[in-house]
Design a protein around this motif. Structure first.
Motif, mmCIF file in Angstrom:
data_model
loop_
_atom_site.group_PDB
_atom_site.id
_atom_site.type_symbol
_atom_site.label_atom_id
_atom_site.label_comp_id
_atom_site.label_asym_id
_atom_site.label_seq_id
_atom_site.Cartn_x
_atom_site.Cartn_y
_atom_site.Cartn_z
ATOM 1 N N GLY A 101 46.705 30.330 28.419
ATOM 2 C CA GLY A 101 45.952 31.273 29.485
ATOM 3 C C GLY A 101 45.365 32.615 29.050
ATOM 4 N N ALA A 102 44.790 33.220 29.957
ATOM 5 C CA ALA A 102 44.224 34.332 29.779
ATOM 6 C C ALA A 102 44.215 35.558 30.755
ATOM 7 C CB ALA A 102 42.593 34.035 29.194
ATOM 8 N N ASP A 103 44.367 36.628 30.707
ATOM 9 C CA ASP A 103 44.555 37.684 31.713
ATOM 10 C C ASP A 103 43.083 38.411 31.680
ATOM 11 O OD1 ASP A 103 47.057 37.603 32.155
ATOM 12 O OD2 ASP A 103 47.703 38.644 30.374
ATOM 13 N N TRP A 104 42.426 38.655 32.581
ATOM 14 C CA TRP A 104 41.124 39.048 32.873
ATOM 15 C C TRP A 104 41.352 40.677 32.947
ATOM 16 C CZ3 TRP A 104 36.353 38.566 31.860
ATOM 17 C CH2 TRP A 104 35.364 39.325 32.442
ATOM 18 N N ASP A 105 40.181 41.194 32.073
ATOM 19 C CA ASP A 105 40.080 42.785 31.827
ATOM 20 C C ASP A 105 38.813 43.063 32.764
ATOM 21 O OD1 ASP A 105 40.026 45.333 31.422
ATOM 22 O OD2 ASP A 105 40.064 45.265 29.312
ATOM 23 N N THR A 106 38.920 43.618 33.815
ATOM 24 C CA THR A 106 37.861 43.665 34.442
ATOM 25 C C THR A 106 36.826 45.030 33.901
ATOM 26 O OG1 THR A 106 38.770 43.015 36.505
ATOM 27 C CG2 THR A 106 36.844 44.387 36.768
ATOM 28 N N GLY A 107 37.478 45.765 33.451
ATOM 29 C CA GLY A 107 36.893 46.946 32.971
ATOM 30 C C GLY A 107 36.246 46.797 31.498
ATOM 31 N N GLY A 108 36.697 46.039 30.933
ATOM 32 C CA GLY A 108 36.213 45.564 29.506
ATOM 33 C C GLY A 108 35.276 44.304 29.862
ATOM 34 N N SER A 109 35.292 43.672 30.828
ATOM 35 C CA SER A 109 34.714 42.361 30.885
ATOM 36 C C SER A 109 35.277 41.367 29.942
ATOM 37 C CB SER A 109 32.907 42.501 30.924
ATOM 38 O OG SER A 109 32.666 43.274 32.046
ATOM 39 N N THR A 110 36.295 41.375 29.643
ATOM 40 C CA THR A 110 37.042 40.677 28.541
ATOM 41 C C THR A 110 38.158 39.817 28.998
ATOM 42 O OG1 THR A 110 36.264 42.361 26.992
ATOM 43 C CG2 THR A 110 37.964 40.868 26.303
ATOM 44 N N TRP A 111 38.269 38.790 28.481
ATOM 45 C CA TRP A 111 39.425 37.885 28.390
ATOM 46 C C TRP A 111 40.447 38.104 27.201
ATOM 47 C CZ3 TRP A 111 40.376 35.193 32.705
ATOM 48 C CH2 TRP A 111 39.621 34.754 33.600
ATOM 49 N N VAL A 112 41.753 38.487 27.692
ATOM 50 C CA VAL A 112 42.789 38.679 26.806
ATOM 51 C C VAL A 112 43.781 37.392 26.784
ATOM 52 C CG1 VAL A 112 44.624 40.275 26.103
ATOM 53 C CG2 VAL A 112 42.753 41.069 27.215
#
Length: 222
Positions: free
Chosen positions: A84-95
């Motif tokens: 899975g992956a969490d969405w980091d809106t501020g960094g436009s990045t998947w974790v």
């Protein structure tokens, strides 16, 4: 379709999506890709024990429509099944995440047993290993540098550490920030480390560039 299809699954594959994302895709929170490569896309909502409530919160959509609604999903086109992956809106990045509480039903147990039986290395593909934070993140920025593993170590207790090129020099970095994934997922995400997965405890490897040969560190690293 006028544009190249980037996802591994078929465009019309069914995806379970939180209904709130249809009107508010900016509320994207996380995604999961199950063992059979089915996508679950959520705004933070989770399944409960009430089927009627679940039906109110989630809907089935085709993957093509979901990607049009949330194009950042294409950055996860190579995500291994079961991750899975969490969405980091501020960094436009998947974790990236390896689910911490796997299902314990009969089908899930059979899947885990098959993974272990097919694993050709020491230990288990579900062993928890450490990765530097840059290896845990997938940026959606068009100019984002390619991710790659620079440094691999297997500690004396058998614990694995994988460090990316975002760390200038792991030997000089006293505090490398890390998070964890399953070893099998790391092998799928970074297949160029697979040849090192039979390392003995205490062995360390590094390379100077993503396309360079792996070198073994001997004693003091010289």
């Amino acid at each position: 379709m006028s544009e190249e299809w980037l996802m591994r699954q078929e465009p019309h594959a069914a995806v379970l999506v939180a209904r709130g994302l249809v009107e508010h895709p900016e509320r994207l929170d996380h995604v999961l890709l199950d063992d059979e490569e089915g996508w679950f896309v959520s705004d933070g909502s989770e399944f409960g024990e009430d089927p009627e409530l679940d039906e109110e919160q989630f809907a089935s959509m085709c993957l093509h429509d979901v990607v049009e609604l949330m194009p950042q999903l294409t950055a996860l086109a190579k995500l291994p099944a079961g991750m899975g992956a969490d969405w980091d809106t501020g960094g436009s990045t998947w974790v990236l995440i390896s689910p911490l509480v796997p299902s314990d039903d009969e089908e899930a147990r059979a899947y885990r047993e098959a993974r272990i039986a097919a694993w050709p290395h020491a230990g288990s593909p579900m062993d928890e290993v450490n990765l530097s934070l840059g290896l845990m993140e997938i940026s959606t920025a068009p100019d984002a540098p390619a991710r790659g593993v620079r440094y691999v170590s297997r500690e004396e207790d058998g614990t694995w550490m994988f460090v990316g090129f975002e760390v200038a020099d792991p030997d000089e970095e006293t505090e490398v920030e890390v998070d964890t994934l399953e070893l099998g997922h790391v092998a799928e995400l970074y297949p160029d480390v697979v040849d090192l997965l039979d390392a003995e405890p205490g062995e360390v490897f590094f390379r100077e560039a993503p396309d360079a040969e792996w070198l073994q560190v001997i004693d003091d690293g010289e």
